[in-house]
Design an enzyme around this catalytic site. Structure first.
Site, PDB file in Angstrom:
ATOM      1  N   TYR A   1      71.526 -13.253 -26.172  1.00 47.33           N
ATOM      2  CA  TYR A   1      70.778 -13.791 -25.044  1.00 47.33           C
ATOM      3  C   TYR A   1      71.706 -13.797 -23.837  1.00 47.33           C
ATOM      4  CZ  TYR A   1      67.289 -15.572 -28.402  1.00 47.33           C
ATOM      5  OH  TYR A   1      66.323 -15.697 -29.379  1.00 47.33           O
TER       6      TYR A   1
ATOM      7  N   PHE B   1      57.508 -16.940 -29.573  1.00 47.35           N
ATOM      8  CA  PHE B   1      56.315 -16.706 -28.756  1.00 47.35           C
ATOM      9  C   PHE B   1      55.204 -17.682 -29.165  1.00 47.35           C
ATOM     10  CE2 PHE B   1      57.602 -11.954 -28.418  1.00 47.35           C
ATOM     11  CZ  PHE B   1      58.503 -12.241 -27.416  1.00 47.35           C
ATOM     12  N   PRO B   2      55.475 -18.989 -29.226  1.00 51.72           N
ATOM     13  CA  PRO B   2      54.451 -19.948 -29.673  1.00 51.72           C
ATOM     14  C   PRO B   2      53.294 -20.100 -28.701  1.00 51.72           C
ATOM     15  CG  PRO B   2      56.335 -21.126 -28.803  1.00 51.72           C
ATOM     16  CD  PRO B   2      56.735 -19.671 -28.864  1.00 51.72           C
ATOM     17  N   LEU B   3      53.449 -19.571 -27.486  1.00 51.83           N
ATOM     18  CA  LEU B   3      52.359 -19.546 -26.507  1.00 51.83           C
ATOM     19  C   LEU B   3      51.959 -18.101 -26.208  1.00 51.83           C
ATOM     20  CD1 LEU B   3      53.629 -22.293 -24.039  1.00 51.83           C
ATOM     21  CD2 LEU B   3      51.988 -22.545 -25.904  1.00 51.83           C
TER      22      LEU B   3
ATOM     23  N   PHE C   1      56.551 -12.065 -22.236  1.00 50.78           N
ATOM     24  CA  PHE C   1      56.731 -10.765 -21.606  1.00 50.78           C
ATOM     25  C   PHE C   1      55.401 -10.063 -21.341  1.00 50.78           C
ATOM     26  CE2 PHE C   1      60.594 -11.421 -24.245  1.00 50.78           C
ATOM     27  CZ  PHE C   1      61.505 -11.535 -23.208  1.00 50.78           C
ATOM     28  N   THR C   2      54.326 -10.534 -21.963  1.00 45.30           N
ATOM     29  CA  THR C   2      53.014  -9.895 -21.786  1.00 45.30           C
ATOM     30  C   THR C   2      51.943 -10.887 -21.347  1.00 45.30           C
ATOM     31  OG1 THR C   2      52.572 -10.138 -24.163  1.00 45.30           O
ATOM     32  CG2 THR C   2      53.523  -8.050 -23.430  1.00 45.30           C
TER      33      THR C   2
ATOM     34  N   PRO D   1      51.450 -17.133 -21.829  1.00 49.16           N
ATOM     35  CA  PRO D   1      51.175 -18.454 -21.264  1.00 49.16           C
ATOM     36  C   PRO D   1      49.998 -18.468 -20.289  1.00 49.16           C
ATOM     37  CG  PRO D   1      53.530 -18.094 -21.386  1.00 49.16           C
ATOM     38  CD  PRO D   1      52.888 -16.783 -21.748  1.00 49.16           C
TER      39      PRO D   1
END
Length: 300
Positions: free
Chosen positions: A63, A214-216, A220-221, A224
């Site tokens: 990261y 990616f829990p939401l 990146f796409t 949210p």
């Protein structure tokens, strides 16, 4: 209201942790590449997370690369005794910021050592092996057995305490438990993208932690934004005086008793909203409504 999930515990193998932790990926610059515009703001988020009881901190040397681990060390070292530091290995970045596989056994050893040096610790509480089974199934990867063998050796030496696995399907989850006693699965999963349901069911069957990234939906796409615009989520959120994103996280907590969340943010305000999710008690009617949310799987 129920007792917040933050004060209830799940487990990473033998390690008890609060069910809402913190994923540090977003503390780097745009695209998780380079430094943030305001490093002190990122350090303030980390300090506030620990103040509010977060004891499960998820990071990776790639990261930034290097940036996020340095921020964690600068903000929190010496670490509180209760803080569990979890990292991910098996990838690297090129000079343009592309994500590349780096999973040969000797690379995995070096990556663990890099994490130990940058975080200034003698042992990682858990190391997740990042595979590319879901992202690039056509990729010629090192044998799972060879990768896990080296991590077991590091565990036996005391360099890492627990082993997890990331970005794999249910069959590989089961193999990894047999080979190395992995204790956690970190896969993409959200109310918008339940394509990984099989790996969640394997985790449930084997009593593993399931840690959705990616829990939401994928940041990146536009995940949210899709969450915010979803009418069923909005309706349940209005009922609870919450935001749609908070309801999406509460749905995850309600889906499995050892679902451990690591939502990330570079904002203290957003951090506090995420940690408040444990106070949202979804009832059967809410869950039925949310089961009807239209799926919008994104590329991982």
């Amino acid at each position: 209201m129920t007792t917040p999930h933050l004060t209830t515990t799940g487990h990473l193998g033998t390690l008890p942790v609060s069910r809402i932790g913190f994923g540090a990926m977003q503390l780097a610059g745009p695209g998780v590449f380079g430094p943030p515009a305001d490093p002190e703001r990122s350090r303030a988020v980390l300090r506030r997370a620990v103040e509010l009881g977060v004891d499960h901190l998820d990071t990776a040397q790639f990261y930034g690369p290097d940036v996020v681990n340095d921020l964690i060390r600068e903000a929190l070292h010496p670490y509180p005794d209760h803080l569990r530091l979890v990292t991910k290995i098996g990838a690297e970045r090129d000079e343009q910021g592309a994500w590349l596989p780096a999973g040969r056994p000797e690379q995995l050893v070096e990556q663990v050592e890099q994490n130990l040096r940058s975080l200034r610790v003698d042992r990682m509480d858990m190391v997740n092996l990042r595979r590319f089974d879901l992202d690039a199934p056509e990729l010629d990867q090192p044998a799972l057995e060879d990768q896990l063998e080296v991590l077991v050796r590091l565990r036996d030496q005391g360099t890492i305490a627990q082993i997890g696995i990331s970005s794999v399907g249910a069959e590989v989850v089961r193999r990894a438990v047999e080979i190395a006693g992995v204790v956690s699965v970190q896969n993409p999963y959200s109310i918008l993208d339940r394509s990984g349901q099989d790996s969640l069911e394997a985790a449930r069957e084997l009593d593993l932690a399931f840690v959705p990234y990616f829990p939401l939906g994928s940041a990146f796409t536009g995940g949210p934004a899709k969450i915010a615009a979803e009418p069923r989520l909005a309706a349940v959120a209005a009922k609870h005086g919450a935001r749609p994103a908070q309801v999406a996280l509460a749905w995850l907590l309600a889906s499995y008793e050892n679902m451990l969340l690591i939502p990330g943010t570079s904002s203290v305000t957003h951090l506090e909203e995420n940690l408040a999710v444990g106070s949202i008690a979804l009832d059967a009617e809410d869950m039925a409504t949310l089961e009807e949310v239209e799926q919008a799987p994104a590329g991982h």
